[in-house]
Design a protein around this motif. Structure first.
Motif, PDB file in Angstrom:
ATOM      1  N   VAL A   1      71.062  -6.861  68.962  1.00 49.82           N
ATOM      2  CA  VAL A   1      70.984  -6.929  67.979  1.00 49.82           C
ATOM      3  C   VAL A   1      71.825  -6.966  67.165  1.00 49.82           C
ATOM      4  O   VAL A   1      72.009  -7.296  66.408  1.00 49.82           O
ATOM      5  N   ALA A   2      73.294  -6.602  67.039  1.00 50.89           N
ATOM      6  CA  ALA A   2      73.859  -6.570  66.502  1.00 50.89           C
ATOM      7  C   ALA A   2      74.580  -7.821  66.894  1.00 50.89           C
ATOM      8  O   ALA A   2      75.082  -8.767  65.384  1.00 50.89           O
ATOM      9  N   TRP A   3      75.229  -8.585  67.726  1.00 46.19           N
ATOM     10  CA  TRP A   3      75.636 -10.265  67.521  1.00 46.19           C
ATOM     11  C   TRP A   3      74.605 -11.147  68.041  1.00 46.19           C
ATOM     12  O   TRP A   3      75.575 -12.650  67.250  1.00 46.19           O
TER      13      TRP A   3
ATOM     14  N   LEU B   1      72.343  -3.587  71.997  1.00 46.81           N
ATOM     15  CA  LEU B   1      73.375  -3.500  71.396  1.00 46.81           C
ATOM     16  C   LEU B   1      73.781  -4.331  70.785  1.00 46.81           C
ATOM     17  O   LEU B   1      73.520  -5.387  69.681  1.00 46.81           O
ATOM     18  N   LEU B   2      74.287  -5.152  71.803  1.00 51.58           N
ATOM     19  CA  LEU B   2      74.686  -6.694  71.278  1.00 51.58           C
ATOM     20  C   LEU B   2      73.713  -7.884  71.149  1.00 51.58           C
ATOM     21  O   LEU B   2      74.167  -8.868  69.904  1.00 51.58           O
TER      22      LEU B   2
ATOM     23  N   ARG C   1      74.606   3.634  70.010  1.00 48.14           N
ATOM     24  CA  ARG C   1      75.110   3.713  68.685  1.00 48.14           C
ATOM     25  C   ARG C   1      75.380   5.286  68.259  1.00 48.14           C
ATOM     26  O   ARG C   1      76.300   5.197  67.766  1.00 48.14           O
TER      27      ARG C   1
ATOM     28  N   ARG D   1      81.915 -14.254  72.207  1.00 44.14           N
ATOM     29  CA  ARG D   1      82.064 -12.999  71.757  1.00 44.14           C
ATOM     30  C   ARG D   1      82.521 -12.187  72.992  1.00 44.14           C
ATOM     31  O   ARG D   1      83.351 -11.529  72.925  1.00 44.14           O
TER      32      ARG D   1
ATOM     33  N   ASP E   1      71.810 -11.321  66.709  1.00 44.55           N
ATOM     34  CA  ASP E   1      71.193 -11.097  65.179  1.00 44.55           C
ATOM     35  C   ASP E   1      69.485 -10.797  65.756  1.00 44.55           C
ATOM     36  O   ASP E   1      68.354 -11.675  64.853  1.00 44.55           O
TER      37      ASP E   1
END
Lengths: 333, 195
Positions: free
Chosen positions: B149-151, B146-147, B178, B44, B153
């Motif tokens: 957490v978001a990508w 951020l990634l 964010r 990603r 998990d």
């Protein structure tokens, strides 16, 4: 929609599934783990290397002896093998992964020592994550000291790097491009394989019933790579399968060489996958090829260049100078 | 034929790593467990070409440092994602360029959606270039948080462990990232076809 969810959607769009080749990275790990011991027959990295050597032992004599123009790419910048009575030689064999676009990386790096009587080869695998000290190559800036990028400056540069790393004189270098493998099989009209049971493996795309099959290049490659549904799924089993495939391929080649059209096709396919460096002296090349033909891969001695984790960069390895003497001894004769 | 000893499913990562101190081959089981997941994550951020090598580098580095692994942590994911993050950071220019390229180009391929997902899909396609642009513009450290957490998990605590920073810092970096993403999205109306 929530910003994190939008971001997750974008992530899913960008994601790629792991390719079957990811397993190569696992054998790098085994290479690092196996380094402390001189002989480890069962270590996957060595076995993968053995497959590359087998490929080289099969392909090199085939290409060189059957009139292929293997010397075409020769740059003539390294020491040549003299003609006349055989003498001991060190051959560098590089298995290249042949990525589309960009330079290919060295997937397996192997030094093969052929003694004057050519009976029993010594094979030394060089882990691809070893870093070498910088060498000057006329036609390349050195991108990375890691050996896996050794092909950046061409084969002559690879030779220099191996010589600087091991202090062993390299007489000849051969690059085998695995991407051309399927083409070679097709040129032979397929290869015969025997399956102990039916296989349906989505990862590799292999779908065949039990028993004997004549398969084309793409399926032969899948057979070489499949990790599920056949044998115990270990790397070792896979590499043994690859060696069986190489032997079957060789048998098929011998069978087909009575047919000039099939032979011409095979030589064309093979010579585009095999690059040889070390002079265009066809006598020398043929004598080397004859030497390789005599070597029995099963009777050879396999070892790994002793390495340790690089303290300056734990993602790489450095040569463990204290323990290299024994491993390099056969190559200095 | 020597089969690798089967790894019991119940064995925790920490147990595997402990066993690998004496038996280096045991470490390969950790690879089998997490290499695909790490590959997807790196693909990603950097694309498939670099992901393969980075996953290999990650496990080689992890193998070299396994003696220092805190065996009190049963789950090795934060540790592995921490190493991945450091290795991805070496390519941060490539990463930003990747997102910027998305900002310029429309969706690369049309994906068929089920009917009820069409609205969301249209919205997502419209904001994609904006999101990518905002990601490219984030400072590297904020983007890492951020990634993860978001990508990846990871929870806040796991992200903190991965990066070796306090949980409070994770929260503040995440909030800042964010805020910037939402500000970028606020400049557009995601429900409009021309974003």
């Amino acid at each position: 929609m929530d910003d994190l969810n939008l971001l997750r959607d974008l992530g899913r769009d960008l994601e790629h599934e792991p390719p079957p080749t990811l397993v190569r990275q696992r054998s790098r790990l085994a290479g690092g783990a196996a380094a402390p011991r001189r002989r480890r027959w069962l270590a996957p990295a060595i076995m993968a290397t053995a497959a590359a050597v087998t490929a080289a032992l099969v392909l090199v004599p085939t290409v060189l002896l059957r009139g292929g123009d293997g010397g075409r790419h020769a740059l003539g910048t390294v020491a040549r093998t003299e003609s006349g009575p055989a003498r001991a030689v060190n051959v560098l064999v590089i298995g290249a992964d042949g990525r589309n676009g960009g330079a290919s990386n060295a997937d397996s790096i192997v030094l093969v020592h052929l003694p004057a009587d050519r009976g029993r080869a010594s094979v030394l695998s060089i882990p691809r994550d070893v870093v070498s000290s910088p060498v000057t190559c006329p036609n390349a800036k050195l991108a990375s000291p890691r050996m896996t990028y050794m092909l950046t400056g061409g084969l002559s540069c690879s030779v220099k790097r191996v010589e600087s790393l091991t202090s062993v004189r390299v007489d000849q270098a051969v690059k085998v491009d695995f991407a051309g493998f399927a083409k070679m099989v097709d040129a032979l009209g397929g290869v015969e394989i025997t399956l102990p049971k039916a296989v349906d493996d989505r990862n590799s795309g292999l779908r065949l019933g039990a028993g004997r099959h004549l398969v084309k290049g793409r399926q032969a490659l899948a057979y070489a790579r499949v990790r599920h549904g056949l044998d115990d799924g270990s790397d070792l089993a896979r590499v043994e399968r690859q060696q069986r495939l190489m032997k079957a391929l060789l048998a098929r080649a011998h069978q087909k060489f009575g047919n000039p059209v099939a032979m011409a096709r095979f030589v064309a396919a093979a010579s585009s996958s095999v690059t040889v460096l070390g002079g265009d002296d066809s006598v020398a090349l043929k004598s080397l090829a004859k030497g390789l033909e005599k070597v029995n891969p099963n009777r050879s001695d396999y070892a790994v260049l002793p390495t340790r984790i690089n303290p300056a960069d734990p993602g790489t390895l450095v040569v463990d100078e204290a323990r290299t003497a024994a491993a390099l001894r056969p190559f200095k004769r | 034929m020597t089969a690798a000893p089967a790894v019991p499913e119940t064995e925790t990562d920490a147990e595997l790593i402990r066993r690998s101190h004496a038996d280096p081959e045991a470490f390969a089981a950790l690879f089998d467990r997490y290499a695909p997941m790490l590959y997807r994550y790196v693909s990603r951020r950097l694309g498939p070409e670099q992901a393969e090598d980075i996953v290999g580098d990650t496990f080689l580095a992890a193998f070299g440092r396994r003696a220092r692994y805190d065996l009190e942590r049963p789950d090795a994911r934060p540790w592995l994602f921490g190493i991945v993050t450091k290795l991805v950071a070496r390519h941060h220019r490539d990463e930003a360029a990747r997102y910027r390229a998305l900002r310029r180009s429309p969706a690369e391929h049309a994906v068929p959606f089920p009917d009820d997902a069409v609205d969301d899909a249209v919205a997502a396609a419209g904001v994609r270039p904006v999101l990518a642009g905002a990601l490219a513009a984030l400072p590297r450290r904020d983007r890492d948080v951020l990634l993860l957490v978001a990508w990846a998990d990871l929870s806040y605590a796991e992200t903190a462990a991965a990066l070796g920073i306090p949980v409070g810092t994770v929260r503040s970096r995440l909030n800042r990232a964010r805020r910037k993403i939402r500000a970028a999205l606020g400049d557009t109306d995601p429900m409009r076809e021309e974003a």
